[in-house]
Write an enzyme that holds these catalytic residues in place. Structure first.
Site, PDB file in Angstrom:
ATOM      1  N   ARG A  52      32.375  41.989  24.119  1.00  0.00           N
ATOM      2  CA  ARG A  52      32.318  42.463  25.511  1.00  0.00           C
ATOM      3  C   ARG A  52      32.031  43.971  25.560  1.00  0.00           C
ATOM      4  O   ARG A  52      30.931  44.385  25.858  1.00  0.00           O
ATOM      5  CB  ARG A  52      33.640  42.102  26.215  1.00  0.00           C
ATOM      6  CG  ARG A  52      33.601  42.256  27.723  1.00  0.00           C
ATOM      7  CD  ARG A  52      33.805  43.666  28.232  1.00  0.00           C
ATOM      8  NE  ARG A  52      35.049  44.284  27.771  1.00  0.00           N
ATOM      9  CZ  ARG A  52      35.319  45.581  27.949  1.00  0.00           C
ATOM     10  NH1 ARG A  52      34.460  46.386  28.543  1.00  0.00           N
ATOM     11  NH2 ARG A  52      36.456  46.086  27.496  1.00  0.00           N
ATOM     12  N   ASP A  53      33.006  44.786  25.167  1.00  0.00           N
ATOM     13  CA  ASP A  53      32.814  46.245  25.206  1.00  0.00           C
ATOM     14  C   ASP A  53      31.676  46.623  24.248  1.00  0.00           C
ATOM     15  O   ASP A  53      30.851  47.477  24.544  1.00  0.00           O
ATOM     16  CB  ASP A  53      34.112  46.950  24.782  1.00  0.00           C
ATOM     17  CG  ASP A  53      34.285  48.322  25.404  1.00  0.00           C
ATOM     18  OD1 ASP A  53      33.281  48.916  25.820  1.00  0.00           O
ATOM     19  OD2 ASP A  53      35.426  48.818  25.450  1.00  0.00           O
ATOM     20  N   HIS A  78      43.568  51.271  23.649  1.00  0.00           N
ATOM     21  CA  HIS A  78      42.122  51.025  23.642  1.00  0.00           C
ATOM     22  C   HIS A  78      41.409  52.369  23.447  1.00  0.00           C
ATOM     23  O   HIS A  78      41.094  53.064  24.407  1.00  0.00           O
ATOM     24  CB  HIS A  78      41.756  50.379  24.986  1.00  0.00           C
ATOM     25  CG  HIS A  78      40.326  50.016  25.183  1.00  0.00           C
ATOM     26  ND1 HIS A  78      39.861  48.714  25.064  1.00  0.00           N
ATOM     27  CD2 HIS A  78      39.238  50.761  25.508  1.00  0.00           C
ATOM     28  CE1 HIS A  78      38.561  48.684  25.321  1.00  0.00           C
ATOM     29  NE2 HIS A  78      38.153  49.921  25.598  1.00  0.00           N
ATOM     30  N   HIS A 115      38.373  54.686  22.224  1.00  0.00           N
ATOM     31  CA  HIS A 115      36.977  54.859  21.787  1.00  0.00           C
ATOM     32  C   HIS A 115      36.973  56.007  20.784  1.00  0.00           C
ATOM     33  O   HIS A 115      37.867  56.858  20.787  1.00  0.00           O
ATOM     34  CB  HIS A 115      36.075  55.116  23.000  1.00  0.00           C
ATOM     35  CG  HIS A 115      35.797  53.860  23.782  1.00  0.00           C
ATOM     36  ND1 HIS A 115      34.648  53.133  23.636  1.00  0.00           N
ATOM     37  CD2 HIS A 115      36.543  53.186  24.690  1.00  0.00           C
ATOM     38  CE1 HIS A 115      34.681  52.067  24.428  1.00  0.00           C
ATOM     39  NE2 HIS A 115      35.834  52.078  25.082  1.00  0.00           N
ATOM     40  N   CYS A 140      30.626  52.442  27.501  1.00  0.00           N
ATOM     41  CA  CYS A 140      30.572  51.962  28.875  1.00  0.00           C
ATOM     42  C   CYS A 140      29.294  52.480  29.511  1.00  0.00           C
ATOM     43  O   CYS A 140      29.066  53.688  29.534  1.00  0.00           O
ATOM     44  CB  CYS A 140      31.795  52.444  29.655  1.00  0.00           C
ATOM     45  SG  CYS A 140      31.736  51.912  31.372  1.00  0.00           S
ATOM     46  N   ASN A 181      34.023  51.781  20.278  1.00  0.00           N
ATOM     47  CA  ASN A 181      35.475  51.644  20.132  1.00  0.00           C
ATOM     48  C   ASN A 181      35.876  51.916  18.691  1.00  0.00           C
ATOM     49  O   ASN A 181      35.053  51.905  17.782  1.00  0.00           O
ATOM     50  CB  ASN A 181      35.886  50.200  20.445  1.00  0.00           C
ATOM     51  CG  ASN A 181      35.728  49.852  21.899  1.00  0.00           C
ATOM     52  OD1 ASN A 181      34.624  49.600  22.370  1.00  0.00           O
ATOM     53  ND2 ASN A 181      36.829  49.846  22.619  1.00  0.00           N
TER      54      ASN A 181
HETATM   55  P1  HMG Z   1      29.185  46.000  44.483  1.00  0.00           P
HETATM   56  O1  HMG Z   1      27.725  46.230  44.337  1.00  0.00           O
HETATM   57  O2  HMG Z   1      29.987  46.948  45.327  1.00  0.00           O
HETATM   58  O3  HMG Z   1      29.473  44.504  44.912  1.00  0.00           O
HETATM   59  O4  HMG Z   1      29.817  45.988  43.024  1.00  0.00           O
HETATM   60  P2  HMG Z   1      29.531  43.824  46.329  1.00  0.00           P
HETATM   61  O5  HMG Z   1      30.889  43.258  46.456  1.00  0.00           O
HETATM   62  O6  HMG Z   1      29.037  44.768  47.392  1.00  0.00           O
HETATM   63  O7  HMG Z   1      28.451  42.653  46.138  1.00  0.00           O
HETATM   64  C1  HMG Z   1      27.059  42.903  46.012  1.00  0.00           C
HETATM   65  C2  HMG Z   1      26.342  41.679  45.524  1.00  0.00           C
HETATM   66  O8  HMG Z   1      26.700  41.417  44.186  1.00  0.00           O
HETATM   67  C3  HMG Z   1      26.674  40.386  46.284  1.00  0.00           C
HETATM   68  O9  HMG Z   1      25.512  39.578  46.270  1.00  0.00           O
HETATM   69  C4  HMG Z   1      27.719  39.753  45.432  1.00  0.00           C
HETATM   70  O10 HMG Z   1      27.783  38.345  45.567  1.00  0.00           O
HETATM   71  C5  HMG Z   1      27.246  40.109  44.042  1.00  0.00           C
HETATM   72  P3  HMG Z   1      24.608  39.399  47.588  1.00  0.00           P
HETATM   73  O11 HMG Z   1      25.544  38.896  48.619  1.00  0.00           O
HETATM   74  O12 HMG Z   1      24.090  40.785  47.895  1.00  0.00           O
HETATM   75  O13 HMG Z   1      23.548  38.456  47.129  1.00  0.00           O
HETATM   76  N1  HMG Z   1      28.390  40.163  43.131  1.00  0.00           N
HETATM   77  C6  HMG Z   1      28.556  39.386  42.051  1.00  0.00           C
HETATM   78  N2  HMG Z   1      27.793  38.462  41.476  1.00  0.00           N
HETATM   79  C7  HMG Z   1      28.283  37.852  40.374  1.00  0.00           C
HETATM   80  N3  HMG Z   1      29.482  38.158  39.819  1.00  0.00           N
HETATM   81  C8  HMG Z   1      30.260  39.093  40.365  1.00  0.00           C
HETATM   82  C9  HMG Z   1      29.804  39.760  41.518  1.00  0.00           C
HETATM   83  N4  HMG Z   1      30.335  40.724  42.291  1.00  0.00           N
HETATM   84  C10 HMG Z   1      29.470  40.948  43.273  1.00  0.00           C
HETATM   85  N5  HMG Z   1      31.451  39.387  39.833  1.00  0.00           N
HETATM   86  C11 HMG Z   1      31.466  45.377  41.401  1.00  0.00           C
HETATM   87  C12 HMG Z   1      31.206  45.909  42.792  1.00  0.00           C
HETATM   88  C13 HMG Z   1      32.903  45.612  41.080  1.00  0.00           C
HETATM   89  C14 HMG Z   1      31.159  43.909  41.405  1.00  0.00           C
HETATM   90  C15 HMG Z   1      30.527  46.110  40.429  1.00  0.00           C
HETATM   91  O14 HMG Z   1      30.776  47.475  40.539  1.00  0.00           O
HETATM   92  C16 HMG Z   1      30.695  45.692  38.986  1.00  0.00           C
HETATM   93  O15 HMG Z   1      30.338  44.584  38.617  1.00  0.00           O
HETATM   94  N6  HMG Z   1      31.223  46.600  38.126  1.00  0.00           N
HETATM   95  C17 HMG Z   1      31.478  46.306  36.724  1.00  0.00           C
HETATM   96  C18 HMG Z   1      30.986  47.414  35.842  1.00  0.00           C
HETATM   97  C19 HMG Z   1      31.323  47.096  34.418  1.00  0.00           C
HETATM   98  O16 HMG Z   1      31.304  45.952  33.993  1.00  0.00           O
HETATM   99  N7  HMG Z   1      31.642  48.148  33.616  1.00  0.00           N
HETATM  100  C20 HMG Z   1      31.997  47.985  32.242  1.00  0.00           C
HETATM  101  C21 HMG Z   1      33.335  47.351  32.012  1.00  0.00           C
HETATM  102  S1  HMG Z   1      34.705  48.473  32.222  1.00  0.00           S
HETATM  103  C22 HMG Z   1      34.845  49.267  30.681  1.00  0.00           C
HETATM  104  O17 HMG Z   1      34.001  49.143  29.854  1.00  0.00           O
HETATM  105  C23 HMG Z   1      36.097  50.058  30.375  1.00  0.00           C
HETATM  106  C24 HMG Z   1      37.071  49.323  29.434  1.00  0.00           C
HETATM  107  O18 HMG Z   1      36.463  49.012  28.203  1.00  0.00           O
HETATM  108  C25 HMG Z   1      38.314  50.200  29.175  1.00  0.00           C
HETATM  109  C26 HMG Z   1      37.980  51.633  28.746  1.00  0.00           C
HETATM  110  O19 HMG Z   1      37.259  51.810  27.739  1.00  0.00           O
HETATM  111  O20 HMG Z   1      38.441  52.525  29.443  1.00  0.00           O
HETATM  112  C27 HMG Z   1      37.562  48.004  30.072  1.00  0.00           C
HETATM  113 MG    MG Z   2      36.212  50.402  26.563  1.00  0.00          MG
END
Ligand code: HMG
Ligand code: MG
Length: 313
Positions: free
Chosen positions: A26-27, A220, A222, A253, A262
């Site tokens: 995933r990450d 966690h 990095h 990220c 990581n």
């Molecule tokens: P948004 O654009 O504000 O979403 O994103 P929305 O609610 O306005 O929806 C827009 C459109 O997207 C809609 O479709 C939704 O249905 C669709 P439309 O009606 O326009 O056709 N949609 C989806 N489709 C499928 N699956 C979904 C989904 N959600 C909305 N889940 C949102 C808001 C939170 C969804 C977006 O910002 C997002 O997906 N963010 C994730 C980013 C990400 O994955 N980052 C990496 C992971 S975090 C990380 O790595 C840190 C970690 O490792 C810890 C660390 O290291 O600190 C965990």
């Molecule tokens: Mg991370």
């Protein structure tokens, strides 16, 4: 001659056993530009399990437009069958749309992911901190109802590339709000790899004071600044026993440019093996998985242990 295993000298300041929470699929992969085919991802996860990793985060049910690499989440789980499900195969879920997809795919564990800072909440989730917690609330409620195990990540615990230093109290406040939603575990994200030892102890102490003890915490780190393993040892000596790491040291990220990989699972396993701490992982099997993955990604692993063992003869 080269050493393929460390000389074992028991370190009694460390726990007898730790749980590795593997985030490579995933990450590790979420930051890769070239799309890795779903069957390669599934094979990667199968090999990680075969190497002895018990807990494996498999993918993300996020907006596929935000993370195109993991748009194939349902397909990967379909390919994995039972091996990709259950309480030790969590997936990231940010919102109800993601929860619908996760339920449809039959997952048994999820992770929500909040931010300690407003800037990263905005950049990673398109929400304020308050709005993101409200977004997670129904997700966690539905997960609990379905009997799932739930983890909460909190990012930018030790510093933020836009805001600079992050007050410990602010991290504790967001952590409490996330745990109050009904989560089982809290993972402290050093998203950009800037933490140092005193800071790790201070945050763990502050969380403990508010009733969030080491037994529900994972770390966690990095490795951007080369501190991930030393910070992990600090957390283990404090009393934490769950450590997030990524096979081959992949990771980062896409919404925090200064984030790199990581803590590499191989580096962690080498350190634990030498100190007589059980991980359940077979380092040689893990190494061949890493080397196989680097061929798919077309560049060498950033892990020091992979480089040392992968080229040694
Ligand atoms: P948004 O654009 O504000 O979403 O994103 P929305 O609610 O306005 O929806 C827009 C459109 O997207 C809609 O479709 C939704 O249905 C669709 P439309 O009606 O326009 O056709 N949609 C989806 N489709 C499928 N699956 C979904 C989904 N959600 C909305 N889940 C949102 C808001 C939170 C969804 C977006 O910002 C997002 O997906 N963010 C994730 C980013 C990400 O994955 N980052 C990496 C992971 S975090 C990380 O790595 C840190 C970690 O490792 C810890 C660390 O290291 O600190 C965990
Ligand atoms: Mg991370």
């Amino acid at each position: 001659m080269s050493m393929r295993t460390p000389q074992v000298e028991k370190d009694s300041t460390l726990p007898a056993e730790i749980t590795i929470y593997e985030v490579g699929a995933r990450d590790g992969l979420q930051n890769e530009k070239a799309v890795v085919p779903a069957d390669v991802k599934a094979q990667f996860i199968r090999q990680l399990a075969a190497a002895g990793l018990g807990t494996i985060e498999t993918t993300s049910f996020v907006n596929p437009q935000w993370v195109p690499q993991l748009a194939d989440a349902a397909e990967v789980l379909e390919l994995l069958g039972d091996e990709g499900r259950g309480p030790r195969r969590p997936v990231l879920v940010p919102n109800e749309r993601g929860m619908d997809r996760a339920l449809e795919a039959g997952v048994g564990a999820i992770a929500i992911f909040g931010s300690a800072t407003e800037t990263f909440a905005r950049k990673n989730l398109n929400r304020t901190v308050d709005e993101s917690i409200e977004m997670f609330r129904p997700v966690v409620a539905r997960a609990r109802e379905a009997g799932m195990w739930v983890r909460a990540y909190v990012s930018m615990c030790f510093g933020d590339p836009w805001e600079g230093p992050v007050p410990v109290e602010q991290v504790v406040d967001v952590s409490q709000r996330l745990m109050d939603l009904g989560c089982d575990q809290l993972s402290l994200g050093d998203t950009i790899g800037v933490a140092t030892s005193g800071h790790v102890n201070r945050l763990l102490d502050a969380l403990g004071d508010k009733g969030i003890g080491d037994e529900v915490i994972g770390v966690h780190f990095h490795d951007t600044y080369g501190q991930a393993l030393s910070n992990t040892l600090v957390a283990l000596r404090h009393g934490v026993t769950v450590v997030d790491s990524s096979t081959g040291g992949l990771g980062g990220c896409p919404y925090a440019k200064s984030a790199t990989g990581n803590l590499a699972t191989e580096d962690l396993v080498w350190a634990m093996e030498g100190a007589g701490v059980r991980t359940g992982v077979d380092l040689e099997k893990l190494l061949s998985t890493s080397l196989w993955m680097t061929q798919h990604l077309g560049r060498p692993s950033p892990s020091a242990v992979v480089r040392a063992l992968g080229t040694a003869s």
